[in-house]
Design an enzyme around this catalytic site. Structure first.
Site, PDB file in Angstrom:
ATOM      1  N   ARG A   1       0.887  -1.238  -0.044  1.00  0.00           N
ATOM      2  CA  ARG A   1      -0.082   0.047   0.281  1.00  0.00           C
ATOM      3  C   ARG A   1       0.790   1.210   0.086  1.00  0.00           C
ATOM      4  NH1 ARG A   1      -4.970   1.772   4.187  1.00  0.00           N
ATOM      5  NH2 ARG A   1      -3.450   1.475   5.805  1.00  0.00           N
TER       6      ARG A   1
ATOM      7  N   ASP B   1      -4.133   3.056  14.240  1.00  0.00           N
ATOM      8  CA  ASP B   1      -3.166   3.419  13.191  1.00  0.00           C
ATOM      9  C   ASP B   1      -3.774   4.866  12.866  1.00  0.00           C
ATOM     10  OD1 ASP B   1      -5.582   3.403  11.803  1.00  0.00           O
ATOM     11  OD2 ASP B   1      -4.588   1.756  10.189  1.00  0.00           O
TER      12      ASP B   1
END
Length: 527
Positions: free
Chosen positions: A161, A441
């Protein structure tokens, strides 16, 4: 070629291994050809947001009705992308890469974005780690414990990603301005791994985060086409999964698939960023304010509709529909762990029953439980046959439906503690952090701080009648900072950037305008 890349960091041994002359030439071409249009796309984001702030609501675009009604499908999926029942995600430091590849999962999303603090050294080490992971024989000896780590046979399928389109790479400039972090991540990963991947009969696979419009998907498709032609590899050698994690994008799913139809493999429910985007996109709408983060779960009507519409859209077009993240961390306490696994199982059962083809976990300890749902609980490698015709009437009103639930003092205080601890960790170079039993996160921290900002903006009340104001937030922030300081201990408080995080959290939460991403001002403080 007129563009020149300017590095404001010395190229040490690690950097020199990545930024070879040929790699720099490729990255330079991408920046010269694609960065001007990217600036235009980001300007269009601001224009759309201004219209939402003025009272409009996101909706399906009448101009692209023919695409939504058309009879078309994406390019056939590569065989190794048809079985993605369970994926683990995590940052790209060496030990975590090895553990993720060895986990009891189908795929590993190696993350340069929300779970990676974008320090220069961290990003470069991550690229070297992924290069080694693709070459086989990757090992690591922990200098603290002496433990030896090695990738086992038949590791998980690696998908990288890249950073979102909004994130700059301040260490490399072109024309006096930072280049796009996404272009650096893409260029280095493709350049150093495409031959290895293609020699194995696979492809170069990416996750693309935070797209808001199909024009942005078209931009990526152009990047992919250009790259494949430049390196003389066949069309579709690059495949992407697009995260539907912004509110505007949910109204553009057909169009995103169409614009990337030769390169796309799946859409993914990036649920945490999606909740953050709901807050951010509708920040000026007092009737759309969310309750405590803890109660905004996938069974809420607006989120469940988003999940079902994504499944219907993907399967109609031959793409996989990936579910969202289970952020829980297993507990060493047996009773508590039983409760955690029950919550995870219920959440994943809902996704499977909605028709998702696979799902995400953040911790290897959840793999066995989720496999019971998404492997043993499925009849095939995917659920492409689930077309959800009953959901052809999901409309704007349902996707934007306000979410019921309380705003509580306890919820606000928890948001403050989570945000403070996460920002401190992020500024310290760690992008994925266990806090109170959840793997936090950037996306979950964004929800926490943006919720409070929105409560302040609209002078919402807590369940006890207290009006949420800037001063109330400042009072709670100081009190909760003291709680965190006691919890982590004085030595750690002094050694890690808690004071800096405290100031940053106060600044962005009391700002008159919502700061678009906490990682933007935070990035300026990173090495």
């Amino acid at each position: 070629m007129t563009t020149q890349l300017e590095f404001n960091q010395p190229l040490n041994e690690q950097a020199s291994a990545l930024f070879t002359d040929d790699a720099i030439a490729f990255l330079t071409e991408l920046v010269e050809r694609f960065q001007p249009e990217l600036h235009q796309l980001l300007a269009k984001r601001k224009q759309r947001q201004a219209s939402y702030d003025a009272g409009q609501l996101p909706d399906f675009d009448p101009a692209t009705q023919a695409i939504r009604d058309g009879n078309w499908r994406i390019a056939e999926l590569p065989k190794d992308l048809t079985k993605r029942r369970l994926e683990i995600t995590g940052p790209v430091d060496r030990k975590m890469v090895i553990n993720a590849l060895n986990a009891n999962v189908d795929c590993y999303m190696a993350d340069f974005e929300d779970s990676q603090s974008p320090t220069w050294d961290g990003l470069l080490n991550g690229q070297l780690n992924l290069r080694d992971a693709n070459l086989d024989g990757m090992t690591y000896d922990d200098p603290d414990t002496g433990k030896h780590y090695a990738v086992k046979e038949n590791p998980a399928l690696l998908i990288a990603r890249v950073r979102g389109l909004h994130l700059p790479e301040k260490h490399i400039h072109a024309g006096g301005k930072p280049i796009a972090g996404a272009l650096m991540d893409f260029a280095l990963y493709f350049f150093h791994n495409y031959q290895t991947r293609l020699q194995r009969g696979s492809g170069v696979y990416f996750y693309l985060p935070k797209l808001e419009h199909s024009d942005e998907a078209g931009w990526w498709a152009d990047v992919f086409h250009y790259t494949e032609k430049r390196f003389n590899v066949k069309t579709g050698s690059i495949r992407a999964t697009v995260l539907i994690e912004t509110l505007p994008a949910v109204f553009q799913m057909h169009e995103i698939l169409y614009r990337m139809r030769e390169h796309i493999a799946a859409l993914n429910c990036g649920r945490w960023d999606y909740i953050f985007s709901y807050i951010k996109t509708l920040k000026a709408h007092p009737d759309r304010v969310l309750p405590d983060r803890q109660v905004v779960s996938m069974d809420k009507p607006f989120l469940n509709a988003y999940s079902r519409l994504l499944v219907r859209t993907c399967h109609l077009r031959g793409a996989l529909a990936m579910g969202g993240m289970a952020a829980f961390i297993p507990s060493k306490d047996a009773t508590e762990n039983q409760q955690i696994l029950a919550k995870v199982r219920a959440d994943k059962t809902l996704e499977r029953d909605n028709g998702h083809d696979g799902t995400w976990i953040a911790h290897p300890g959840l793999a066995d439980t989720v496999r019971e749902v998404f492997v043993e609980g499925m009849a095939a490698d995917n659920q492409l046959q689930v077309l959800r015709d009953q959901d052809n009437d999901i409309d704007q009103a349902l996707l934007l439906q306000p979410c019921e639930g309380e705003r509580t003092e306890a919820g606000m205080r928890t948001n403050i503690r989570v945000s403070l601890q996460y920002i401190a960790a992020w500024l310290d170079g760690k992008g994925c952090v266990p806090i109170y039993g959840l793997m936090e996160d950037a996306a979950t921290a964004e929800i926490s701080r943006a919720s409070i900002w929105q409560w302040i903006r609209h002078q919402k009340t807590l369940s006890d009648g207290t009006i949420v104001s800037k001063q109330l937030f400042r009072d709670y922030l100081q009190q909760e900072a003291a709680v965190v300081r006691q919890h982590v201990g004085e030595q750690r408080w002094q050694n890690e950037p808690f004071a800096e995080a405290l100031q940053l959290l106060e600044d962005i939460t009391t700002a008159d305008e919502l700061v678009e991403f906490l990682t933007l001002p935070g990035y300026q403080k990173l090495a």
